[in-house]
Write a protein that holds these residues in place. Structure first.
Motif, PDB file in Angstrom:
ATOM      1  N   THR A 119      -9.123  11.783   4.151  1.00 53.36           N
ATOM      2  CA  THR A 119     -10.388  11.227   3.655  1.00 53.36           C
ATOM      3  C   THR A 119     -11.080  10.405   4.731  1.00 53.36           C
ATOM      4  O   THR A 119     -12.314  10.338   4.775  1.00 53.36           O
ATOM      5  CB  THR A 119     -10.157  10.329   2.425  1.00 53.36           C
ATOM      6  OG1 THR A 119      -9.441   9.153   2.814  1.00 53.36           O
ATOM      7  CG2 THR A 119      -9.384  11.071   1.337  1.00 53.36           C
ATOM      8  N   LEU A 120     -10.301   9.784   5.594  1.00 56.77           N
ATOM      9  CA  LEU A 120     -10.826   8.930   6.662  1.00 56.77           C
ATOM     10  C   LEU A 120     -10.175   9.295   7.987  1.00 56.77           C
ATOM     11  O   LEU A 120      -9.012   9.701   8.017  1.00 56.77           O
ATOM     12  CB  LEU A 120     -10.552   7.456   6.322  1.00 56.77           C
ATOM     13  CG  LEU A 120     -11.292   6.904   5.097  1.00 56.77           C
ATOM     14  CD1 LEU A 120     -10.732   5.544   4.707  1.00 56.77           C
ATOM     15  CD2 LEU A 120     -12.793   6.813   5.365  1.00 56.77           C
ATOM     16  N   LEU A 192      -4.649   0.129   3.518  1.00 60.33           N
ATOM     17  CA  LEU A 192      -5.637   1.189   3.718  1.00 60.33           C
ATOM     18  C   LEU A 192      -5.862   2.035   2.465  1.00 60.33           C
ATOM     19  O   LEU A 192      -6.877   2.740   2.354  1.00 60.33           O
ATOM     20  CB  LEU A 192      -5.186   2.104   4.869  1.00 60.33           C
ATOM     21  CG  LEU A 192      -5.095   1.480   6.266  1.00 60.33           C
ATOM     22  CD1 LEU A 192      -4.501   2.476   7.243  1.00 60.33           C
ATOM     23  CD2 LEU A 192      -6.485   1.035   6.734  1.00 60.33           C
ATOM     24  N   ILE A 193      -4.926   1.979   1.538  1.00 60.65           N
ATOM     25  CA  ILE A 193      -4.972   2.856   0.364  1.00 60.65           C
ATOM     26  C   ILE A 193      -6.259   2.708  -0.450  1.00 60.65           C
ATOM     27  O   ILE A 193      -6.859   3.720  -0.848  1.00 60.65           O
ATOM     28  CB  ILE A 193      -3.719   2.648  -0.510  1.00 60.65           C
ATOM     29  CG1 ILE A 193      -2.498   3.246   0.204  1.00 60.65           C
ATOM     30  CG2 ILE A 193      -3.897   3.273  -1.894  1.00 60.65           C
ATOM     31  CD1 ILE A 193      -1.179   3.024  -0.502  1.00 60.65           C
ATOM     32  N   PRO A 194      -6.749   1.473  -0.731  1.00 58.25           N
ATOM     33  CA  PRO A 194      -7.993   1.362  -1.502  1.00 58.25           C
ATOM     34  C   PRO A 194      -9.172   2.101  -0.866  1.00 58.25           C
ATOM     35  O   PRO A 194     -10.027   2.640  -1.584  1.00 58.25           O
ATOM     36  CB  PRO A 194      -8.242  -0.152  -1.548  1.00 58.25           C
ATOM     37  CG  PRO A 194      -6.873  -0.749  -1.432  1.00 58.25           C
ATOM     38  CD  PRO A 194      -6.143   0.155  -0.477  1.00 58.25           C
ATOM     39  N   LYS A 252       3.691   6.275  -3.863  1.00 53.99           N
ATOM     40  CA  LYS A 252       3.606   5.872  -5.271  1.00 53.99           C
ATOM     41  C   LYS A 252       2.493   4.853  -5.501  1.00 53.99           C
ATOM     42  O   LYS A 252       1.815   4.894  -6.533  1.00 53.99           O
ATOM     43  CB  LYS A 252       4.961   5.329  -5.744  1.00 53.99           C
ATOM     44  CG  LYS A 252       5.997   6.424  -5.970  1.00 53.99           C
ATOM     45  CD  LYS A 252       7.247   5.928  -6.670  1.00 53.99           C
ATOM     46  CE  LYS A 252       8.185   5.249  -5.716  1.00 53.99           C
ATOM     47  NZ  LYS A 252       9.513   4.970  -6.341  1.00 53.99           N
ATOM     48  N   LEU A 253       2.286   3.967  -4.551  1.00 57.44           N
ATOM     49  CA  LEU A 253       1.173   3.011  -4.678  1.00 57.44           C
ATOM     50  C   LEU A 253      -0.170   3.741  -4.617  1.00 57.44           C
ATOM     51  O   LEU A 253      -1.107   3.404  -5.355  1.00 57.44           O
ATOM     52  CB  LEU A 253       1.252   1.952  -3.575  1.00 57.44           C
ATOM     53  CG  LEU A 253       2.267   0.831  -3.788  1.00 57.44           C
ATOM     54  CD1 LEU A 253       2.308  -0.082  -2.570  1.00 57.44           C
ATOM     55  CD2 LEU A 253       1.927   0.021  -5.039  1.00 57.44           C
ATOM     56  N   PHE A 254      -0.266   4.723  -3.731  1.00 54.20           N
ATOM     57  CA  PHE A 254      -1.483   5.544  -3.666  1.00 54.20           C
ATOM     58  C   PHE A 254      -1.710   6.234  -5.013  1.00 54.20           C
ATOM     59  O   PHE A 254      -2.836   6.254  -5.536  1.00 54.20           O
ATOM     60  CB  PHE A 254      -1.359   6.579  -2.557  1.00 54.20           C
ATOM     61  CG  PHE A 254      -2.412   7.653  -2.605  1.00 54.20           C
ATOM     62  CD1 PHE A 254      -3.696   7.415  -2.122  1.00 54.20           C
ATOM     63  CD2 PHE A 254      -2.127   8.900  -3.148  1.00 54.20           C
ATOM     64  CE1 PHE A 254      -4.676   8.406  -2.176  1.00 54.20           C
ATOM     65  CE2 PHE A 254      -3.094   9.894  -3.200  1.00 54.20           C
ATOM     66  CZ  PHE A 254      -4.376   9.644  -2.724  1.00 54.20           C
ATOM     67  N   ASN A 255      -0.646   6.791  -5.569  1.00 60.92           N
ATOM     68  CA  ASN A 255      -0.766   7.512  -6.837  1.00 60.92           C
ATOM     69  C   ASN A 255      -1.167   6.594  -7.982  1.00 60.92           C
ATOM     70  O   ASN A 255      -1.958   6.981  -8.852  1.00 60.92           O
ATOM     71  CB  ASN A 255       0.550   8.219  -7.155  1.00 60.92           C
ATOM     72  CG  ASN A 255       0.846   9.357  -6.184  1.00 60.92           C
ATOM     73  OD1 ASN A 255      -0.056   9.860  -5.518  1.00 60.92           O
ATOM     74  ND2 ASN A 255       2.100   9.749  -6.092  1.00 60.92           N
TER      75      ASN A 255
END
Length: 370
Positions: A119-120, A192-194, A252-255
């Protein structure tokens, strides 16, 4: 070059329930009021030949050996999850948007997914926003031709087709994996996930503004169980199944963030149907309960170099000088250390079609009823 035996007991044992579910879905899909139209955005997990068509990158046998009998640009020995999902609707496999030689008029949609996509950063081929720009051009051109006397217009997707289409999104894995490969700490990767979630949210809202109403969003799988990562990361922090704990924790945090975003958008976009699919749970179950699926070495690649425990060498990868491939890919989850075998993909697809991993529980053919 060794070839897989399609008549192996384990292969048939695993594929039989998949065949039954596909037949059921074919029967149901046969009653669709409109022909299925699918647009897919993603990375190598769903790229059906875009990298080869777009950059001329060479992907050779044994890729594709077990089903197509030739390389099709898919990073597997056969079909991908998206191929099985298309077959469940009795529609053609999705052709890459960039492939001008497949002879397709894209009546059943197009695949914008490209190997290595993230995405980035934005505006880098083939980031998610670039794939969206390609789709917008495709739609504009199709509708432009449809309004003319061009004889091809009857074969093109109409405005109604775009509105009733399914928009699939399967991306984010490379954002996390690449951040780790650059040496970022777990805490920095998590921060970076957000931003990654925000890009996916923006893509869905753009598609919604374009008239799209039906979305199918896959979360990311257990990165820490990929033979590539296990062979290259010098960490002893494994979970009970031998996977890298930090990589899986980040996934899992991304999910969780992706699931939350889908819930938000269901409220925000009143007319949207957004299905969130827990691919992580499906894939981790293959690792944790590999014996139930007749997989012998769940953390070892079928095609690669180096032998046990992972059979992955970054300098001698599948399809490149000196590699070796297993006799039966049906006994392996990982094909090349990063991507899954056709057998593993078939099981993932079967579980996706079961609706047990979908929120809200939704049959895959929900979008094709008009």
């Amino acid at each position: 070059m060794a070839t897989v035996s399609l008549h192996s007991h384990s292969f048939l044992l695993v594929l039989f329930p998949v065949i039954l579910i596909l037949r059921h879905n074919l029967a149901v899909a046969g009653g669709c009021q409109l022909p299925p139209v699918i647009f897919n955005f993603g990375d190598s997990n769903s790229d059906t030949g875009g990298l080869v068509a777009g950059l001329g990158y060479s992907i050779v046998l044994p890729y594709g050996r077990s089903f197509f009998r030739r390389s099709t640009g898919r990073l597997s020995d056969g079909r991908l999850v998206i191929d099985f999902l298309c077959q469940s609707l009795n529609t053609s496999l999705l052709n890459p948007y960039l492939d001008s030689l497949v002879g397709s008029k894209f009546q059943n949609g197009a695949n914008f997914a490209i190997v290595g996509s993230s995405t980035l950063p934005r505006y880098v081929p083939f980031a998610l926003n670039i794939q969206l720009m390609q789709f917008l051009h495709f739609k504009s051109r199709a509708l432009e031709l449809a309004s003319t006397s061009d004889p091809l217009k009857e074969m093109l997707i109409s405005d109604s087709g775009f509105r009733h289409a399914l928009y699939m999104i399967d991306i984010g894995q490379n954002d996390i994996a690449d951040s780790f490969s650059k040496g970022l700490s777990y805490s920095r990767v998590v921060k970076l996930i957000p931003n990654v979630i925000s890009e996916i949210k923006s893509a869905i809202k753009i598609l919604y503004d374009e008239g799209g109403r039906k979305f199918w969003v896959h979360n990311t799988g257990p990165l820490g169980c990929l033979p590539q990562k296990l062979s290259m990361v010098h960490s002893k922090a494994f979970d009970k199944h031998g996977c890298l704990a930090s990589y899986n924790a980040a996934a899992k945090l991304f999910n969780e963030g992706l699931d939350h975003m889908c819930r938000e958008l269901r409220t925000e976009l009143k007319e949207a149907n957004i299905v969130y699919v827990d691919i992580y749970a499906i894939k981790y179950d293959l690792i944790a309960n590999s014996n139930n699926y007749a997989f012998e070495k769940p953390l070892m690649a079928c095609c690669g170099y180096g032998g046990p425990p992972y059979n992955y060498n970054v300098n001698i990868t599948c399809g490149n000088g000196g590699f070796k491939s297993c006799e039966e890919g049906s006994r392996f989850i990982s094909w090349d250390g990063i991507h899954y075998t056709e057998t593993a993909n078939a099981i993932v697809a079967m579980k996706v079609l079961s609706m047990q991993y979908s929120t809200p529980p939704t049959p895959f053919h929900f979008f094709c009823g008009g």
